[in-house]
Design a protein around this motif. Sequence first.
Motif, PDB file in Angstrom:
ATOM      1  N   ALA A 171       0.808  -1.222   0.000  1.00 24.83           N
ATOM      2  CA  ALA A 171       0.000   0.000   0.000  1.00 24.83           C
ATOM      3  C   ALA A 171       0.841   1.272   0.000  1.00 24.83           C
ATOM      4  O   ALA A 171       0.445   2.289  -0.579  1.00 24.83           O
ATOM      5  N   GLY A 172       2.018   1.221   0.642  1.00 20.92           N
ATOM      6  CA  GLY A 172       2.850   2.419   0.745  1.00 20.92           C
ATOM      7  C   GLY A 172       3.237   2.995  -0.601  1.00 20.92           C
ATOM      8  O   GLY A 172       3.375   4.223  -0.749  1.00 20.92           O
ATOM      9  N   SER A 173       3.421   2.130  -1.602  1.00 25.90           N
ATOM     10  CA  SER A 173       3.824   2.609  -2.924  1.00 25.90           C
ATOM     11  C   SER A 173       2.771   3.506  -3.555  1.00 25.90           C
ATOM     12  O   SER A 173       3.091   4.403  -4.338  1.00 25.90           O
ATOM     13  N   PHE A 174       1.507   3.291  -3.209  1.00 27.51           N
ATOM     14  CA  PHE A 174       0.417   4.060  -3.809  1.00 27.51           C
ATOM     15  C   PHE A 174       0.264   5.437  -3.167  1.00 27.51           C
ATOM     16  O   PHE A 174      -0.339   6.327  -3.756  1.00 27.51           O
ATOM     17  N   LYS A 175       0.808   5.595  -1.993  1.00 30.92           N
ATOM     18  CA  LYS A 175       0.710   6.881  -1.306  1.00 30.92           C
ATOM     19  C   LYS A 175       1.503   7.971  -2.024  1.00 30.92           C
ATOM     20  O   LYS A 175       1.223   9.156  -1.869  1.00 30.92           O
ATOM     21  N   MET A 176       2.482   7.573  -2.819  1.00 31.90           N
ATOM     22  CA  MET A 176       3.278   8.545  -3.551  1.00 31.90           C
ATOM     23  C   MET A 176       2.388   9.386  -4.470  1.00 31.90           C
ATOM     24  O   MET A 176       2.609  10.578  -4.645  1.00 31.90           O
ATOM     25  N   ALA A 177       1.385   8.748  -5.059  1.00 29.68           N
ATOM     26  CA  ALA A 177       0.454   9.475  -5.926  1.00 29.68           C
ATOM     27  C   ALA A 177      -0.759   9.977  -5.152  1.00 29.68           C
ATOM     28  O   ALA A 177      -1.196  11.115  -5.324  1.00 29.68           O
ATOM     29  N   SER A 178      -1.315   9.141  -4.277  1.00 28.43           N
ATOM     30  CA  SER A 178      -2.584   9.477  -3.637  1.00 28.43           C
ATOM     31  C   SER A 178      -2.479  10.663  -2.681  1.00 28.43           C
ATOM     32  O   SER A 178      -3.442  11.418  -2.533  1.00 28.43           O
TER      33      SER A 178
END
Length: 258
Positions: A171-178
């Motif tokens: 999930a952490g990888s998606f926080k870069m965009a979100s």
Amino acid sequence: MLKFLRILIGAVFVVPVLIITYPLCGLVFLFRKWGKESAASSLLYGSLYFIAWWIMFFFGGNVHFVSKENIPSAPGRYCIIGNHTSMFDIVALVLPLHLRCSFVGKIEIKKLPIINSWFRALDAVYIDRKNPRQSLKAIIDGSRMIERGVPMSIFPEGTRSRDGRIHEFKAGSFKMASRVGGIIVPVVFKGTRTLFEDGYSLLRRPVYIQFLPHINTEGMSEEELHGLPEKVQNMIQEAYDRLPPIKGLKVKAHEAEA
């Protein structure tokens, strides 16, 4: 024998090209120093495209782009997220002519001569998966670049798959965009393993790169954001399964992840 052939191919055909093109990396930094950002960008991505094409050619990759209409054609506030089964995935991501993005790469790349300079020219972000605090900082740094309109790319599995399967997207990888309301661009790689990890062949082998419909995270609810990693993983897995089968592509039996 196959391992020897892989090393020989790299030593004879790839390493010299990396050395010969290395001065171009220095020119990129000089152009930036002189305020010629457009010239620096053209030289940077033109050089990387040539290097990636050269590597693919001598390792026998016959690249096919699927759903070309989904390939971003201009810089923007987006993050490319894809499956990661081969060290050639990054090479493949450089091949779309108009795609210009930076990378989140593992911190070990800093120790690789020449390659680390190209990553520095790309303003790449390094991540140490063993250090939670540094990993968080890397995600924040990547978010800031996306906010400035610099596209980033990351492999959310956290590491290269050893068995050829697509593993859980973190999930952490998606926080870069979100965290900045950016756009997710899912991409599927299939066949890159046959160029190195699954052996070497004198015959050319197909490599498929498919860009999927984009997902805008702006305005997403907490529930939608929570389900985003699974949603994107399912999209990539389904597209991967629909792509043509590739001779020589090995997928090991499922093993429980630690």
